[in-house]
Design a protein around this motif. Structure first.
Motif, PDB file in Angstrom:
ATOM      1  N   ALA A  64      -3.381  92.532  34.653  1.00 22.54           N
ATOM      2  CA  ALA A  64      -2.814  93.017  33.384  1.00 22.54           C
ATOM      3  C   ALA A  64      -3.377  94.386  33.023  1.00 22.54           C
ATOM      4  O   ALA A  64      -2.876  95.049  32.112  1.00 22.54           O
ATOM      5  N   LEU A  65      -4.427  94.798  33.735  1.00 21.43           N
ATOM      6  CA  LEU A  65      -5.092  96.074  33.438  1.00 21.43           C
ATOM      7  C   LEU A  65      -5.771  96.587  34.702  1.00 21.43           C
ATOM      8  O   LEU A  65      -6.447  95.830  35.398  1.00 21.43           O
ATOM      9  N   TYR A  66      -5.532  97.845  35.021  1.00 22.44           N
ATOM     10  CA  TYR A  66      -6.298  98.498  36.090  1.00 22.44           C
ATOM     11  C   TYR A  66      -6.776  99.840  35.555  1.00 22.44           C
ATOM     12  O   TYR A  66      -6.196 100.399  34.623  1.00 22.44           O
ATOM     13  N   HIS A  67      -7.848 100.322  36.151  1.00 19.73           N
ATOM     14  CA  HIS A  67      -8.331 101.660  35.810  1.00 19.73           C
ATOM     15  C   HIS A  67      -8.205 102.528  37.049  1.00 19.73           C
ATOM     16  O   HIS A  67      -8.390 102.040  38.170  1.00 19.73           O
ATOM     17  N   ILE A  68      -7.899 103.811  36.860  1.00 18.02           N
ATOM     18  CA  ILE A  68      -7.908 104.746  37.999  1.00 18.02           C
ATOM     19  C   ILE A  68      -8.868 105.870  37.650  1.00 18.02           C
ATOM     20  O   ILE A  68      -8.693 106.571  36.640  1.00 18.02           O
ATOM     21  N   ASP A  69      -9.872 106.018  38.500  1.00 17.23           N
ATOM     22  CA  ASP A  69     -10.912 107.017  38.266  1.00 17.23           C
ATOM     23  C   ASP A  69     -10.285 108.398  38.027  1.00 17.23           C
ATOM     24  O   ASP A  69      -9.502 108.875  38.859  1.00 17.23           O
ATOM     25  N   GLY A  70     -10.619 109.004  36.905  1.00 16.76           N
ATOM     26  CA  GLY A  70     -10.160 110.359  36.605  1.00 16.76           C
ATOM     27  C   GLY A  70      -8.705 110.476  36.201  1.00 16.76           C
ATOM     28  O   GLY A  70      -8.190 111.572  36.010  1.00 16.76           O
ATOM     29  N   VAL A  71      -8.005 109.339  36.077  1.00 14.94           N
ATOM     30  CA  VAL A  71      -6.566 109.397  35.778  1.00 14.94           C
ATOM     31  C   VAL A  71      -6.206 108.614  34.512  1.00 14.94           C
ATOM     32  O   VAL A  71      -5.572 109.149  33.595  1.00 14.94           O
ATOM     33  N   THR A  72      -6.570 107.351  34.441  1.00 15.27           N
ATOM     34  CA  THR A  72      -6.154 106.539  33.285  1.00 15.27           C
ATOM     35  C   THR A  72      -7.178 106.692  32.149  1.00 15.27           C
ATOM     36  O   THR A  72      -8.360 106.958  32.397  1.00 15.27           O
ATOM     37  N   PRO A  73      -6.725 106.555  30.899  1.00 10.62           N
ATOM     38  CA  PRO A  73      -7.550 106.959  29.753  1.00 10.62           C
ATOM     39  C   PRO A  73      -8.933 106.325  29.690  1.00 10.62           C
ATOM     40  O   PRO A  73      -9.920 107.022  29.442  1.00 10.62           O
ATOM     41  N   GLU A  74      -9.025 105.023  29.946  1.00 14.80           N
ATOM     42  CA  GLU A  74     -10.332 104.385  29.792  1.00 14.80           C
ATOM     43  C   GLU A  74     -11.287 104.724  30.937  1.00 14.80           C
ATOM     44  O   GLU A  74     -12.475 104.444  30.843  1.00 14.80           O
ATOM     45  N   ALA A  75     -10.752 105.309  32.038  1.00 15.04           N
ATOM     46  CA  ALA A  75     -11.636 105.704  33.146  1.00 15.04           C
ATOM     47  C   ALA A  75     -11.878 107.208  33.135  1.00 15.04           C
ATOM     48  O   ALA A  75     -12.596 107.722  33.986  1.00 15.04           O
ATOM     49  N   LEU A  76     -11.283 107.909  32.193  1.00 12.33           N
ATOM     50  CA  LEU A  76     -11.465 109.362  32.127  1.00 12.33           C
ATOM     51  C   LEU A  76     -12.799 109.719  31.512  1.00 12.33           C
ATOM     52  O   LEU A  76     -13.477 110.641  31.935  1.00 12.33           O
ATOM     53  N   LEU A  77     -13.164 108.972  30.472  1.00 12.46           N
ATOM     54  CA  LEU A  77     -14.337 109.364  29.693  1.00 12.46           C
ATOM     55  C   LEU A  77     -15.544 108.466  29.903  1.00 12.46           C
ATOM     56  O   LEU A  77     -16.619 108.748  29.427  1.00 12.46           O
ATOM     57  N   GLN A  78     -15.353 107.361  30.624  1.00  8.92           N
ATOM     58  CA  GLN A  78     -16.482 106.450  30.772  1.00  8.92           C
ATOM     59  C   GLN A  78     -16.429 105.738  32.115  1.00  8.92           C
ATOM     60  O   GLN A  78     -15.385 105.722  32.769  1.00  8.92           O
ATOM     61  N   ASP A  79     -17.545 105.145  32.487  1.00 10.67           N
ATOM     62  CA  ASP A  79     -17.602 104.350  33.712  1.00 10.67           C
ATOM     63  C   ASP A  79     -16.772 103.089  33.483  1.00 10.67           C
ATOM     64  O   ASP A  79     -17.087 102.293  32.587  1.00 10.67           O
ATOM     65  N   PRO A  80     -15.720 102.870  34.288  1.00 13.83           N
ATOM     66  CA  PRO A  80     -14.874 101.684  34.036  1.00 13.83           C
ATOM     67  C   PRO A  80     -15.627 100.375  34.197  1.00 13.83           C
ATOM     68  O   PRO A  80     -15.199  99.340  33.679  1.00 13.83           O
ATOM     69  N   PHE A  81     -16.770 100.397  34.903  1.00 16.34           N
ATOM     70  CA  PHE A  81     -17.546  99.161  35.072  1.00 16.34           C
ATOM     71  C   PHE A  81     -18.551  98.964  33.934  1.00 16.34           C
ATOM     72  O   PHE A  81     -19.272  97.970  33.920  1.00 16.34           O
ATOM     73  N   GLY A  82     -18.590  99.915  33.009  1.00 19.47           N
ATOM     74  CA  GLY A  82     -19.506  99.781  31.873  1.00 19.47           C
ATOM     75  C   GLY A  82     -20.955  99.650  32.312  1.00 19.47           C
ATOM     76  O   GLY A  82     -21.739  98.925  31.675  1.00 19.47           O
ATOM     77  N   GLY A  83     -21.351 100.316  33.404  1.00 19.86           N
ATOM     78  CA  GLY A  83     -22.747 100.299  33.849  1.00 19.86           C
ATOM     79  C   GLY A  83     -23.098  99.118  34.740  1.00 19.86           C
ATOM     80  O   GLY A  83     -24.208  99.043  35.268  1.00 19.86           O
TER      81      GLY A  83
END
Ligand code: F3S
Length: 401
Positions: A241-260
């Motif tokens: 239901a949700l994927y992140h793409i490094d450097g492309v999708t909003p939540e992966a643009l400004l932060q580590d998608p794995f939250g550390g």
């Protein structure tokens, strides 16, 4: 669940029976899911296609309309189970069509906007980053969460209409920031064609299931259509239901998608893996292609314009057919641009506001070709047909002369 004074009043029936029923249902579902409160949603993508709702769903929507139910947030819905305006000529069953039209009347009474598309984000329903919505339709959910950065669960059809009537959803799952962290790391090690975005999605769905992948190696030049197919395919072979793409999708643009945190799992995608998966999507023993189908999720204007260039100077062969599934808005734009005339004069049928997965397949076709990973996943089992999965160019080649 903790209720506000307004929610208590709704549950006491002060804002009408339809709204009371809707909120009561949301509360009864929300409590076992661990929701502590309701959140406000900015829009709803609902469902009103007879192919999935059947008689019970039709009666339920009609009942809500009779009770005076009215959407209090902008509400759209998935494609219909017939092509309005073409169903008689194409040979759809009259009773089936009648049931779909009763649903169409019910949603108008409820105040829904009759967009009939799985791409509401191409029709002006564009939630902002962080905004809560209640969308049904797995491909639209994926686009809203991943590409737009909005927040929604894969809302069941029965709850979507309740969200539309109340403007609320129980706060659970992907509405909560801590549940949106990536769990699986995926490294793409090759360049991607348009078709590859579908195939990558199919691979992702199979490997990730319902987990959240973070993908590395996808260029910023990926189009919204590429991401639309990626998400739709991943939501059809799995329940991403949700994927992140490094450097492309909003939540992966400004932060580590794995939250550390460290990824739970990691895998690489190579050219060989993509080509093997693409071959698997073609049904064994598929025969001479009779019908090409594109537009799952609904074709964008850009795709239709591109197709008009691919088919330039050619016509669909007499014993074959080519169907495009799209929105009425795209259909209208193509008409004004003269593109619709080019496509239809070449023998291509444009079917607006419907979809081949959630409607009957008329015409007796047995061997189809598509450039959509989601169509390739669903059509063989939905209609008992065989499918060839290939590029848009190959689709045109297979049915045009
Ligand atoms: Fe849309 Fe139908 Fe495909 S709803 S995503 S065209 S299966």
């Amino acid at each position: 669940m903790q209720l506000t004074d307004q929610e208590k009043r709704i549950l006491q029936g002060e804002e009408g029976e339809a709204k009371r029923l809707a909120l009561e249902i949301l509360q009864k579902v929300g409590e076992p899911l661990g929701a502590e409160r309701f959140i406000e949603v900015a829009s709803v993508q609902a469902m009103a296609h007879f192919g999935s709702l059947h008689i019970a769903g039709r009666d339920w929507l009609e009942k809500l309309a009779q009770l005076g139910g009215c959407c209090c947030v902008p509400t759209t819905q998935d494609p219909a189970s017939i092509p309005f305006g073409q169903w008689e000529e194409m040979g759809y069953d009259a009773e089936y069509a009648q049931n779909q039209m009763r649903l169409a009347e019910a949603i108008l009474k409820l105040g829904e906007m009759p967009k009939w598309s799985c791409t509401p984000y191409y029709q002006g329903s564009i939630p902002r980053v962080g905004q809560n919505v209640a969308w049904a339709e797995s491909s639209a959910v994926s686009f809203a969460n991943s590409v737009l950065g909005a927040r929604t669960n894969r809302t069941p059809a029965g709850l979507a209409i309740c969200a539309a009537l109340t403007g609320k959803m129980p706060c659970y799952g992907l509405y909560l920031k801590e549940n949106r962290r990536a769990q699986i790391k995926v490294c793409v090690e090759c360049e991607l064609t348009d078709l590859d975005y579908n195939t990558l999605g199919i691979l992702l769905g199979k490997r990730a299931g319902a987990k959240i992948p973070a993908i590395y190696g996808i260029p910023g030049s990926a189009t919204n259509d590429n991401l639309k197919y990626l998400g739709a395919s991943a939501a059809s072979s799995g329940s991403v239901a949700l994927y992140h793409i490094d450097g492309v999708t909003p939540e992966a643009l400004l932060q580590d998608p794995f939250g550390g945190r460290a990824p739970e799992e990691e895998f690489s995608v190579t050219r060989e893996l993509l080509d093997e998966e693409a071959q698997r999507l073609t049904t064994e023993g598929v025969g001479d292609i009779q019908l090409a189908v594109v537009g799952c999720p609904h074709y964008s204007s850009e795709e239709a314009i591109r197709l008009s260039k691919i088919i330039e100077g050619r016509k669909v062969a007499e014993d074959k057919a080519f169907w495009i599934f799209t929105t009425l808005e795209t259909d209208s734009l193509l008409e004004r641009m003269g593109i619709k005339a080019k496509l239809t004069q070449a023998g291509i049928r444009i079917m607006a506001q419907t979809c081949l997965v959630i409607s009957p397949l008329v015409g007796g076709y047995q061997n189809l070709i598509t450039d959509s990973g989601k169509f390739a996943s669903y059509l063989p089992s939905e209609h008992g047909i065989k499918i060839k999965y290939a590029s848009t160019e190959a689709c045109a080649e297979a049915v045009m002369k």
